[in-house]
Design a protein around this motif. Structure first.
Motif, PDB file in Angstrom:
ATOM      1  N   CYS A  44       0.801  -1.369  -0.132  1.00  0.00           N
ATOM      2  CA  CYS A  44      -0.010  -0.041   0.128  1.00  0.00           C
ATOM      3  C   CYS A  44       0.844   1.246   0.014  1.00  0.00           C
ATOM      4  CB  CYS A  44      -0.929  -0.079   1.359  1.00  0.00           C
ATOM      5  SG  CYS A  44      -1.960   1.557   1.442  1.00  0.00           S
ATOM      6  N   TRP A  46       0.140   4.201   0.769  1.00  0.00           N
ATOM      7  CA  TRP A  46       0.289   5.140   1.826  1.00  0.00           C
ATOM      8  C   TRP A  46       1.394   5.123   2.686  1.00  0.00           C
ATOM      9  CZ3 TRP A  46      -5.604   3.996   3.592  1.00  0.00           C
ATOM     10  CH2 TRP A  46      -6.193   4.446   2.708  1.00  0.00           C
ATOM     11  N   GLY A  47       1.594   3.886   3.432  1.00  0.00           N
ATOM     12  CA  GLY A  47       2.799   3.887   4.390  1.00  0.00           C
ATOM     13  C   GLY A  47       4.090   3.799   3.619  1.00  0.00           C
ATOM     14  N   LYS A  50       5.383   7.503   3.484  1.00  0.00           N
ATOM     15  CA  LYS A  50       5.731   7.989   4.587  1.00  0.00           C
ATOM     16  C   LYS A  50       6.978   7.549   4.993  1.00  0.00           C
ATOM     17  CE  LYS A  50       4.538   8.278   9.626  1.00  0.00           C
ATOM     18  NZ  LYS A  50       3.733   8.082  10.741  1.00  0.00           N
ATOM     19  N   CYS A 110      11.571  -2.361   4.630  1.00  0.00           N
ATOM     20  CA  CYS A 110      10.422  -1.958   4.931  1.00  0.00           C
ATOM     21  C   CYS A 110       9.197  -2.797   4.506  1.00  0.00           C
ATOM     22  CB  CYS A 110      10.267  -0.461   4.342  1.00  0.00           C
ATOM     23  SG  CYS A 110       9.641  -0.455   2.549  1.00  0.00           S
ATOM     24  N   HIS A 111       9.636  -3.964   3.781  1.00  0.00           N
ATOM     25  CA  HIS A 111       8.384  -4.716   3.375  1.00  0.00           C
ATOM     26  C   HIS A 111       8.947  -6.161   3.081  1.00  0.00           C
ATOM     27  CE1 HIS A 111      10.176  -4.323  -0.717  1.00  0.00           C
ATOM     28  NE2 HIS A 111       9.078  -5.088  -1.228  1.00  0.00           N
ATOM     29  N   LEU A 182      -1.159   9.668   5.186  1.00  0.00           N
ATOM     30  CA  LEU A 182      -0.952   9.501   6.552  1.00  0.00           C
ATOM     31  C   LEU A 182      -0.666  10.601   7.264  1.00  0.00           C
ATOM     32  CD1 LEU A 182       1.000   5.922   6.770  1.00  0.00           C
ATOM     33  CD2 LEU A 182      -1.640   6.476   6.913  1.00  0.00           C
ATOM     34  N   TYR A 190      -3.033   2.953   8.427  1.00  0.00           N
ATOM     35  CA  TYR A 190      -2.990   1.673   7.601  1.00  0.00           C
ATOM     36  C   TYR A 190      -1.840   1.661   6.951  1.00  0.00           C
ATOM     37  CZ  TYR A 190      -4.000  -2.441   5.088  1.00  0.00           C
ATOM     38  OH  TYR A 190      -4.017  -3.445   4.338  1.00  0.00           O
ATOM     39  N   CYS A 191      -1.319   0.477   7.283  1.00  0.00           N
ATOM     40  CA  CYS A 191       0.140   0.072   6.447  1.00  0.00           C
ATOM     41  C   CYS A 191       0.094  -1.491   6.295  1.00  0.00           C
ATOM     42  CB  CYS A 191       1.307   0.611   7.192  1.00  0.00           C
ATOM     43  SG  CYS A 191       3.007   0.093   6.163  1.00  0.00           S
ATOM     44  N   HIS A 224       3.396  -3.283   9.872  1.00  0.00           N
ATOM     45  CA  HIS A 224       2.979  -1.886   9.914  1.00  0.00           C
ATOM     46  C   HIS A 224       3.779  -0.870  10.603  1.00  0.00           C
ATOM     47  CE1 HIS A 224      -0.209  -4.783   8.883  1.00  0.00           C
ATOM     48  NE2 HIS A 224      -0.387  -5.002   9.924  1.00  0.00           N
ATOM     49  N   LEU A 227       3.587   3.121  10.844  1.00  0.00           N
ATOM     50  CA  LEU A 227       2.809   3.729  11.636  1.00  0.00           C
ATOM     51  C   LEU A 227       3.044   4.124  13.067  1.00  0.00           C
ATOM     52  CD1 LEU A 227      -0.421   1.728  10.980  1.00  0.00           C
ATOM     53  CD2 LEU A 227       0.254   3.949   9.617  1.00  0.00           C
TER      54      LEU A 227
END
Length: 237
Positions: A44, A46-47, A50, A110-111, A182, A190-191, A224, A227
């Motif tokens: 996603c 969004w996260g 950031k 990060c993922h 965010l 949400y992330c 996540h 966040l």
């Protein structure tokens, strides 16, 4: 073809793009001298956005859609999984302050880049892991970092990295409400990111510029994790 002719000039969506909510910089400007850019997809957007805008030396970020087959896709079209686009983040950085190696370190950590067409609970080709850049040097560095990170993941029992590395990909802006989502009042925290917990060190061609203390602002041991951090760029005392 220079990356600025693909991403910096932007095809974009018809909506006007406001300045970056956190950094105050134009999100749609072409890169200037001493700057570079690349596009990352890691779940996603969004996260993911950031995580990148907080890094010292990042000039601006924007979320959008890339790697697909139609022009000016909407969020609903991309979410259908039929356009071939991935949710991505455009990152522009000051090359005197931060190296592409630093951005790659954040990206891989990060993922989980082994999950294919999903990230955590988000499923579909739009959530696949991607790196798009038109500078051959950046592509080579991305490949070297991938190989180094694969070795770490394999030793920890993870599978094969599925990250897509490509050039000549047009990025289309996402709708304005997605930009720096965010950091906006009333946003849903949400992330989808599911970091592996593996930390990328030196690799062939790496030239990290950031103070190592920067990475203590990210906790890649939990899902996540982005966040948990502040919205403001990381500042060291």
């Amino acid at each position: 073809m220079a990356i600025s002719s693909v991403f910096g000039l932007f095809q974009g969506t018809p909506q006007a793009q406001a300045p970056h909510v956190v950094l105050g910089t134009p999100i749609d400007a072409a890169i200037k001298g001493g700057q570079s850019e690349a596009v990352f997809g890691c779940g996603c957007f969004w996260g993911a956005e950031k995580g990148f805008w907080r890094l010292p030396g990042v000039v601006t970020t924007a979320v959008g859609y890339a790697g697909g087959s139609i022009q000016q896709p909407s969020y609903d079209q991309v979410c259908s999984g039929r356009t071939g686009h991935s949710e991505v983040v455009r990152v522009v950085w000051d090359t005197a302050l931060i190296d592409f190696s630093d951005l790659l370190k954040l990206f891989w950590e990060c993922h989980d880049p082994t999950q294919g067409n999903r990230q955590g609970n988000d499923r579909g080709s739009q959530y696949r892991s991607v790196i798009y850049a038109d500078d051959s040097g950046l592509v080579a560095l991305a490949e070297a970092s991938r190989d180094a990170y694969q070795a770490l993941l394999s030793s920890a029992g993870f599978g094969e990295i599925t990250t897509e590395l490509r050039s000549n990909q047009t990025l289309w802006y996402a709708e304005p409400y997605h930009q720096q989502y965010l950091a906006k009042p009333g946003s849903r925290p949400y992330c989808s990111a599911q970091p592996s917990g593996q930390r990328l060190g030196e690799f062939a061609g790496s030239a990290y510029k950031l103070d190592p203390r920067v990475w203590s602002s990210y906790d890649w041991t939990v899902a996540h994790c982005v966040l948990r951090g502040e919205n403001a760029p990381i500042q060291l005392a």
